[in-house]
Write a protein that holds these residues in place. Structure first.
Motif, short mmCIF file in Angstrom:
data_model
loop_
_atom_site.label_atom_id
_atom_site.label_comp_id
_atom_site.label_asym_id
_atom_site.label_seq_id
_atom_site.Cartn_x
_atom_site.Cartn_y
_atom_site.Cartn_z
N ILE A 58 -12.72 -16.33 47.80
CA ILE A 58 -11.28 -16.04 47.84
C ILE A 58 -10.70 -16.39 46.48
O ILE A 58 -10.76 -17.54 46.03
CB ILE A 58 -10.56 -16.87 48.93
CG1 ILE A 58 -11.09 -16.51 50.33
CG2 ILE A 58 -9.04 -16.66 48.86
CD1 ILE A 58 -10.82 -15.08 50.78
N HIS A 59 -10.16 -15.40 45.80
CA HIS A 59 -9.47 -15.60 44.52
C HIS A 59 -8.02 -15.90 44.85
O HIS A 59 -7.34 -15.10 45.49
CB HIS A 59 -9.61 -14.35 43.66
CG HIS A 59 -8.82 -14.41 42.38
ND1 HIS A 59 -9.27 -15.09 41.27
CD2 HIS A 59 -7.63 -13.87 42.05
CE1 HIS A 59 -8.39 -14.96 40.30
NE2 HIS A 59 -7.37 -14.23 40.74
N LEU A 60 -7.55 -17.07 44.38
CA LEU A 60 -6.28 -17.61 44.91
C LEU A 60 -5.21 -17.80 43.84
O LEU A 60 -5.39 -18.54 42.87
CB LEU A 60 -6.58 -18.95 45.58
CG LEU A 60 -5.44 -19.64 46.31
CD1 LEU A 60 -5.01 -18.83 47.53
CD2 LEU A 60 -5.83 -21.06 46.72
N HIS A 61 -4.10 -17.10 44.05
CA HIS A 61 -2.83 -17.44 43.39
C HIS A 61 -1.95 -18.00 44.50
O HIS A 61 -2.08 -17.60 45.65
CB HIS A 61 -2.12 -16.21 42.83
CG HIS A 61 -2.84 -15.54 41.71
ND1 HIS A 61 -2.38 -15.57 40.42
CD2 HIS A 61 -3.98 -14.81 41.68
CE1 HIS A 61 -3.20 -14.88 39.63
NE2 HIS A 61 -4.19 -14.41 40.37
N VAL A 62 -1.03 -18.90 44.14
CA VAL A 62 -0.09 -19.37 45.15
C VAL A 62 1.31 -18.89 44.79
O VAL A 62 1.64 -18.65 43.63
CB VAL A 62 -0.12 -20.90 45.32
CG1 VAL A 62 -1.44 -21.33 45.93
CG2 VAL A 62 0.13 -21.62 44.00
N ILE A 94 -9.59 -20.58 41.94
CA ILE A 94 -8.17 -20.62 41.62
C ILE A 94 -7.90 -19.84 40.33
O ILE A 94 -8.77 -19.73 39.46
CB ILE A 94 -7.63 -22.06 41.50
CG1 ILE A 94 -8.39 -22.85 40.43
CG2 ILE A 94 -7.67 -22.76 42.83
CD1 ILE A 94 -7.77 -24.21 40.14
N SER A 95 -6.70 -19.33 40.23
CA SER A 95 -6.27 -18.65 39.01
C SER A 95 -5.17 -19.47 38.35
O SER A 95 -4.31 -20.03 39.02
CB SER A 95 -5.72 -17.27 39.31
OG SER A 95 -5.15 -16.73 38.13
N THR A 96 -5.24 -19.53 37.04
CA THR A 96 -4.17 -20.22 36.31
C THR A 96 -3.35 -19.24 35.49
O THR A 96 -2.53 -19.65 34.69
CB THR A 96 -4.76 -21.29 35.38
OG1 THR A 96 -5.75 -20.67 34.57
CG2 THR A 96 -5.40 -22.40 36.17
N VAL A 244 -18.49 -7.19 43.63
CA VAL A 244 -17.25 -6.41 43.66
C VAL A 244 -16.07 -7.23 44.15
O VAL A 244 -16.24 -8.25 44.82
CB VAL A 244 -17.42 -5.15 44.55
CG1 VAL A 244 -18.40 -4.18 43.91
CG2 VAL A 244 -17.90 -5.52 45.96
N ARG A 245 -14.88 -6.78 43.77
CA ARG A 245 -13.66 -7.47 44.18
C ARG A 245 -12.62 -6.47 44.63
O ARG A 245 -12.49 -5.38 44.07
CB ARG A 245 -13.11 -8.31 43.01
CG ARG A 245 -11.96 -9.22 43.41
CD ARG A 245 -11.46 -10.06 42.26
NE ARG A 245 -10.08 -9.71 41.94
CZ ARG A 245 -9.31 -10.39 41.10
NH1 ARG A 245 -9.78 -11.46 40.49
NH2 ARG A 245 -8.07 -10.00 40.85
N THR A 246 -11.86 -6.88 45.63
CA THR A 246 -10.71 -6.11 46.09
C THR A 246 -9.66 -7.11 46.58
O THR A 246 -9.77 -8.31 46.36
CB THR A 246 -11.10 -5.10 47.19
OG1 THR A 246 -10.02 -4.20 47.41
CG2 THR A 246 -11.46 -5.81 48.49
N PHE A 248 -5.16 -7.52 47.84
CA PHE A 248 -3.82 -7.04 47.51
C PHE A 248 -3.41 -7.33 46.07
O PHE A 248 -2.45 -6.75 45.58
CB PHE A 248 -2.80 -7.64 48.48
CG PHE A 248 -2.80 -6.99 49.84
CD1 PHE A 248 -3.12 -5.65 49.98
CD2 PHE A 248 -2.45 -7.71 50.98
CE1 PHE A 248 -3.10 -5.03 51.23
CE2 PHE A 248 -2.42 -7.11 52.23
CZ PHE A 248 -2.75 -5.77 52.36
N GLU A 249 -4.11 -8.22 45.38
CA GLU A 249 -3.82 -8.39 43.96
C GLU A 249 -4.24 -7.15 43.17
O GLU A 249 -3.64 -6.82 42.15
CB GLU A 249 -4.55 -9.62 43.40
CG GLU A 249 -4.32 -9.81 41.89
CD GLU A 249 -4.86 -11.11 41.34
OE1 GLU A 249 -5.24 -12.00 42.14
OE2 GLU A 249 -4.89 -11.25 40.11
N ASP A 250 -5.29 -6.49 43.65
CA ASP A 250 -5.91 -5.42 42.88
C ASP A 250 -5.49 -4.02 43.32
O ASP A 250 -5.39 -3.11 42.51
CB ASP A 250 -7.44 -5.53 42.98
CG ASP A 250 -7.95 -6.90 42.56
OD1 ASP A 250 -7.24 -7.57 41.77
OD2 ASP A 250 -9.02 -7.30 43.02
ZN ZN Z 1 -5.71 -13.23 39.83
#
Ligand code: ZN
Length: 309
Positions: A58-62, A94-96, A244-246, A248-250
């Protein structure tokens, strides 16, 4: 054939499991665009669905409750706690949002202060995105200076995390390889190729193949195509042995003109594509093995990986 680091090419076996990463929220997807989760509980529900559909990362932005961009540490903690309560095995990245994005409150680097995750072993992400270069993205400048990149890399390692280098153009991959040579970055790491951003490399098979041929052996790479390029690019990535990645961010569309109802729906489509191609979908444990996260010793650092001659 050998690449710039004089190591064998990074084509993995075409039968290898596919790691599906789901970027459930992003930093700018709105409710007008998609039913994107904002609160920790909403994110946990979406993550649970994505994992059930095949995601292992899970790639996470808050975000704030109203969807505003957020970089608060306590918000990350709340989101991670809620997600791990529902899907304890999932890998969290996490993403910064870069090191010094122009037009963004520079307080965002608080999302990764020195050793902040060290005392939180039970509540800890494993991966952290690192933006290794600058470029024009749309109408903005995405600014990550060399000193800031080095400092951010050091913070990532201090926190016992593995960097995922987000590559928007070929030169950024060259820069990452140079940082490996200089010892600023260490293998194993994770590479993410972002194709189709305005200002970055376009989503063509030739562009992806060119970058994949430069990847050191043993380094896992993931590709995402933005927007309408998401599924076509994933098909090429799956065929090349990548991941692969998908989410709602993408992308917010499951098919041309058809909005996705959930992150899980997007993940399920990638899972079907992988299985139709003959590659199983990776479990979180398989993903840790492939990425090299199991090399993490005592929760703080990674055993360095030697180049394979
Ligand atoms: Zn991101």
């Amino acid at each position: 054939m050998r690449n710039e680091l004089d190591v064998p090419l990074a084509y993995s076996s075409p039968q290898n499991p596919v790691i599906i990463t789901c970027a459930i929220t992003g930093h700018r997807t709105t409710r007008a665009m998609a039913p994107v989760p904002f609160t920790p509980e909403e994110q946990a529900i979406e993550a649970e669905g994505a994992v059930a559909a095949g995601a292992s990362v899970i790639h996470l932005h808050v975000r704030e409750d109203d969807g505003g961009e957020c970089f608060r540490v306590d918000r990350y903690e709340a989101a991670i706690k809620a997600i791990l309560a529902r899907v304890p095995d999932v890998i969290i990245e996490i993403s910064t949002r870069g090191t010094n994005a122009v037009g963004v409150d520079t307080g965002h680097t608080l999302a990764l202060t020195p050793k902040m995750w060290g005392a939180r072993a039970e509540l800890k992400p494993e991966l952290c995105s690192l933006n290794p270069g600058s470029l024009n993205l749309g109408d903005a400048i995405f600014c990550n200076s060399p000193p800031d990149v080095a400092a951010q890399a050091a913070r990532i390692y201090e926190n016992g995390l593995m960097p995922e280098c987000d590559i928007f153009d070929v030169g950024q991959l060259e820069s990452v390889l140079e940082l490996v040579r200089r010892g600023v970055l260490h293998l194993p790491m994770r590479l993410l190729f972002v194709l189709g951003s305005q200002g970055g490399v376009s989503a063509s098979p030739r562009n992806l193949l060119h970058m994949v041929e430069m990847v050191p052996a043993g380094v896992s790479w993931t590709v995402l195509g933005t927007g309408r390029f998401n599924f076509p690019t994933a098909a090429i990535g799956i065929a090349l042995g990548g991941h692969v990645r998908t989410g709602f961010e993408d992308t917010t569309y499951i098919a041309p003109g058809v909005k996705a109802k959930s992150n899980a729906e997007l993940v399920a489509r990638l899972a079907r594509m992988a299985e139709d191609y003959g590659r199983p979908v990776a479990t979180p444990e398989q993903a840790r093995e492939i990425i090299g996260l199991k090399r993490r010793a005592n929760g703080q650092s990674f055993a360095p990986m030697k180049y394979v001659a």
